[in-house]
Design a protein around this motif. Structure first.
Motif, PDB file in Angstrom:
ATOM      1  N   TRP A 191       0.844  -1.189   0.000  1.00  0.00           N
ATOM      2  CA  TRP A 191       0.000   0.000   0.000  1.00  0.00           C
ATOM      3  C   TRP A 191       0.886   1.249   0.000  1.00  0.00           C
ATOM      4  N   ASN A 192       0.221   2.423  -0.045  1.00  0.00           N
ATOM      5  CA  ASN A 192       0.945   3.695  -0.086  1.00  0.00           C
ATOM      6  C   ASN A 192       1.899   3.731  -1.275  1.00  0.00           C
ATOM      7  N   ASP A 193       1.329   3.512  -2.477  1.00  0.00           N
ATOM      8  CA  ASP A 193       2.112   3.490  -3.723  1.00  0.00           C
ATOM      9  C   ASP A 193       3.242   2.474  -3.647  1.00  0.00           C
ATOM     10  N   ASP A 194       2.970   1.355  -3.009  1.00  0.00           N
ATOM     11  CA  ASP A 194       3.915   0.228  -2.861  1.00  0.00           C
ATOM     12  C   ASP A 194       5.127   0.554  -1.995  1.00  0.00           C
ATOM     13  N   LYS A 195       5.081   1.699  -1.274  1.00  0.00           N
ATOM     14  CA  LYS A 195       6.206   2.051  -0.407  1.00  0.00           C
ATOM     15  C   LYS A 195       6.187   1.258   0.897  1.00  0.00           C
ATOM     16  N   GLU A 196       5.010   0.770   1.260  1.00  0.00           N
ATOM     17  CA  GLU A 196       4.895  -0.005   2.493  1.00  0.00           C
ATOM     18  C   GLU A 196       4.429  -1.416   2.159  1.00  0.00           C
ATOM     19  N   GLN A 197       4.973  -2.379   2.898  1.00  0.00           N
ATOM     20  CA  GLN A 197       4.630  -3.767   2.599  1.00  0.00           C
ATOM     21  C   GLN A 197       4.611  -4.618   3.868  1.00  0.00           C
ATOM     22  N   LEU A 198       3.705  -5.580   3.877  1.00  0.00           N
ATOM     23  CA  LEU A 198       3.631  -6.591   4.931  1.00  0.00           C
ATOM     24  C   LEU A 198       3.822  -7.952   4.283  1.00  0.00           C
ATOM     25  N   ILE A 199       4.855  -8.659   4.709  1.00  0.00           N
ATOM     26  CA  ILE A 199       5.124 -10.005   4.202  1.00  0.00           C
ATOM     27  C   ILE A 199       4.784 -11.009   5.304  1.00  0.00           C
ATOM     28  N   MET A 200       3.942 -11.991   4.972  1.00  0.00           N
ATOM     29  CA  MET A 200       3.540 -13.022   5.939  1.00  0.00           C
ATOM     30  C   MET A 200       4.117 -14.360   5.493  1.00  0.00           C
ATOM     31  N   ARG A 201       5.096 -14.865   6.251  1.00  0.00           N
ATOM     32  CA  ARG A 201       5.786 -16.103   5.879  1.00  0.00           C
ATOM     33  C   ARG A 201       5.356 -17.245   6.798  1.00  0.00           C
ATOM     34  N   CYS A 210       5.552 -12.231  10.441  1.00  0.00           N
ATOM     35  CA  CYS A 210       5.068 -11.062   9.702  1.00  0.00           C
ATOM     36  C   CYS A 210       6.091  -9.935   9.783  1.00  0.00           C
ATOM     37  N   THR A 211       6.596  -9.522   8.637  1.00  0.00           N
ATOM     38  CA  THR A 211       7.590  -8.439   8.591  1.00  0.00           C
ATOM     39  C   THR A 211       6.995  -7.229   7.895  1.00  0.00           C
ATOM     40  N   TYR A 212       7.341  -6.061   8.418  1.00  0.00           N
ATOM     41  CA  TYR A 212       6.843  -4.804   7.852  1.00  0.00           C
ATOM     42  C   TYR A 212       8.024  -3.968   7.377  1.00  0.00           C
ATOM     43  N   LYS A 213       7.904  -3.405   6.179  1.00  0.00           N
ATOM     44  CA  LYS A 213       8.976  -2.587   5.628  1.00  0.00           C
ATOM     45  C   LYS A 213       8.388  -1.340   4.992  1.00  0.00           C
ATOM     46  N   ILE A 214       9.063  -0.218   5.201  1.00  0.00           N
ATOM     47  CA  ILE A 214       8.660   1.026   4.567  1.00  0.00           C
ATOM     48  C   ILE A 214       9.847   1.578   3.783  1.00  0.00           C
ATOM     49  N   GLN A 215       9.594   1.913   2.520  1.00  0.00           N
ATOM     50  CA  GLN A 215      10.649   2.468   1.677  1.00  0.00           C
ATOM     51  C   GLN A 215      10.825   3.955   1.996  1.00  0.00           C
ATOM     52  N   PRO A 216      12.049   4.474   1.936  1.00  0.00           N
ATOM     53  CA  PRO A 216      12.268   5.899   2.204  1.00  0.00           C
ATOM     54  C   PRO A 216      11.580   6.783   1.161  1.00  0.00           C
TER      55      PRO A 216
END
Length: 577
Positions: free
Chosen positions: A543-553, A571-577
């Motif tokens: 979401w947020n123009d693909d800048k934020e992501q939730l990966i569920m492994r 569950c890992t969360y990443k936000i792009q600068p």
């Protein structure tokens, strides 16, 4: 003899000895009860009669003693103590808010919460719970099985959880009262707990003097009340001079009711308590640095726990007058430092220390000062790992703010919640939560289905040798992918907010001595679910123009050597600068 029985005996003995003195008989100073009688006789020379609460039809509604003098009556509340500390009142959980704080609606809310927590409490250590129809049935079964806290580890853990959760729920209720122009209601209730300023006589069991102390306590009607946590199960109320605690506890064993006790302190020095916590922390840290085994691996969980302890420590060192929720004798952040610090290399400990200090002094405190300039930090508390009322509560530390000028603000209390994360480098992707496969689609997360039956079928096939571990993970992941691909955006938002949380996160990157504060995450309408990404045991939401992501492994909760173990999602969360 119970504490209540000893207290009742003390009242009866004081009346007996005082009656003798009034009649002109002599008594020896041989006990704290005799000392109290002598104190009263010397203070009041014109006592014409004595009434104890046991001379009335309703003893609990009267002072322990009422002395009739020549032109007046004087009430006294009697206490017998080995140390001088007293518990002014013992309260019934299902009545204290209506009885003392005149709020039957809040009492009903508390009672509903209590019943719900009781049910979860019993279910956590009773083997089969489907046949129980009421809390009475649960209690009877606990009594029948003779389950005791001393011999049942699950019951002890459940006790900690229910008392913590009950404290948190009650604290929220008082926060609402203080922030809704009901400060007078709270102060009136507190003063009722303190006998409306009527005198309390505390006799100390210390021969041969048996000293007697007379105390009167009352909060001023315009007092600025600060509300705070203490330990696992207590709420504190203070105006800077008087501190009154309400603590939740079981009367005895798991089947017994939960009671509330009160404790009273005068001019309790938060600075002294904090300095003791700071000194103990530094002693433990010095010992860790000297004894750390360099063969040990840097366990991620241990890194997180030590980071939490460091953040708490540096908040104390920078805010020495703040009220800490820790008890110096059994402080959780000190225990965590001892236990988890031993798992980390000396080099890692050193880097964590500098990065955590920077996170507090350069990021967290300046951010609070800038955003809440009209407020000051009054209290801090670590969020316990116990059962939480709200599964969305991802907080690791809570900071209570009060206005610098109480008369200029309608909001008397603000509570800031922060998640604390520690990673080696700023490009690390932290695990934010590990929900179970059996609950991920249910009411606590995405609310679109259930996975219990699927988990049972996969376990059966695995134990029969028809599926490998990798095939189990891929099958479970595909089931999630099929379900989530049909989910509405509202369901996706709900799941993400529960997993990632909706509070700011303070990140500590110890390898680069860098920290940053991530603000509250917003979830727009551009949510995008991608199945089997980046592998067949992962699903992703962007979401947020693909800048934020939730990966569920998908993963097993234990290694292959343990055979079958429950399925979880990292569950890992990443936000792009």
């Amino acid at each position: 003899m119970t504490q209540k029985q000893r207290g009742n005996q003390h009242v009866l003995e004081v009346k007996h000895y005082l009656s003798k003195l009034i009649k002109g008989e002599r008594i020896d100073l041989h006990s704290s009860s005799a000392a109290t009688a002598i104190y009263l006789y010397k203070k009041h020379s014109s006592i014409t009669s004595i009434q104890s609460k046991f001379d009335t039809p309703n003893p609990d509604q009267h002072p322990d003693l009422t002395l009739t003098l020549h032109k007046s009556q004087v009430p006294y509340h009697l206490f017998n103590s080995k140390t001088g500390d007293i518990q002014p009142r013992n309260l019934g959980g299902k009545s204290f808010l209506s009885k003392y704080f005149s709020d039957p609606l809040l009492q009903d809310k508390f009672n509903s919460t209590l019943d719900r927590l009781y049910e979860a409490f019993f279910k956590s250590f009773l083997r089969s719970t489907n046949q129980y129809m009421s809390l009475k049935d649960y209690r009877n079964e606990v009594r029948k099985q003779n389950i005791k806290f001393s011999s049942n580890e699950k019951a002890r853990v459940a006790r900690k959880n229910i008392l913590y959760s009950l404290r948190e729920s009650t604290l929220e209720m008082f926060q609402e009262l203080l922030n809704s122009n009901n400060q007078q209601q709270v102060i009136s209730g507190l003063n009722l707990l303190l006998f409306q300023g009527e005198p309390m006589l505390v006799s100390i069991e210390k021969a041969p003097e048996f000293p007697v102390l007379e105390k009167k306590y009352q909060f001023d009607s315009d007092a600025n009340i600060i509300l705070f946590r203490k330990g696992n199960a207590s709420i504190g109320f203070t105006d800077g001079n008087i501190t009154l605690y309400i603590r939740f506890k079981f009367e005895s064993q798991p089947h017994s009711p939960i009671k509330l006790t009160t404790a009273l302190f005068n001019n309790e020095s938060t600075t002294n308590i904090n300095q003791e916590l700071i000194s103990k922390f530094e002693d433990i840290w010095t010992q860790l640095i000297h004894e750390t085994n360099e063969v040990r691996l840097n366990d991620p969980n241990s890194i997180g726990k030590v980071n939490e302890a460091l953040i708490y420590h540096y908040l104390l060192t920078n805010q020495k007058a703040v009220i800490s929720d820790e008890n110096s004798k059994e402080a959780r952040h000190l225990n965590n430092l001892k236990i988890y610090g031993e798992n980390l290399k000396k080099d890692t400990l050193g880097k964590l220390k500098y990065a955590s200090k920077d996170a507090v002094e350069s990021i967290l405190l300046p951010s609070i000062k800038e955003e809440y300039s009209e407020y000051k930090i009054s209290a801090i508390s670590l969020t316990d790992d116990a059962y939480r009322l709200d599964i969305k509560d991802n907080s690791d530390i809570k900071i209570t703010l009060t206005p610098k000028n109480p008369n200029s603000s309608e909001v008397k209390l603000k509570e800031l919640c922060y998640s604390l994360k520690a990673n080696a480098k700023s490009n690390s992707i932290p695990v934010v939560k590990n929900p179970g496969f059996g609950t991920i689609l249910g009411a606590n997360y995405f609310r679109i289905g259930e996975t219990t039956q699927v988990a049972k079928e996969l376990k059966k096939l695995y134990l029969e040798g028809k599926l490998t571990r990798e095939e189990v993970l891929e099958s479970a992941n595909q089931y999630l992918a099929d379900s989530l691909s049909k989910a509405s955006k509202a369901s996706l938002k709900l799941g993400i907010s529960t997993i990632v949380g909706d509070i700011p996160t303070l990140h500590t990157f110890y390898e680069s001595n860098y920290a940053k504060l991530s603000k509250i995450i917003s979830y727009g309408e551009d949510l995008k679910f991608i199945a089997n990404h980046p592998t067949k045991i992962n699903n992703a939401i962007f979401w947020n123009d693909d800048k934020e992501q939730l990966i569920m492994r998908l993963k097993f909760s234990a290694g292959e050597s343990h055979g079958w173990s429950s399925l979880k999602l990292a569950c890992t969360y990443k936000i792009q600068p």
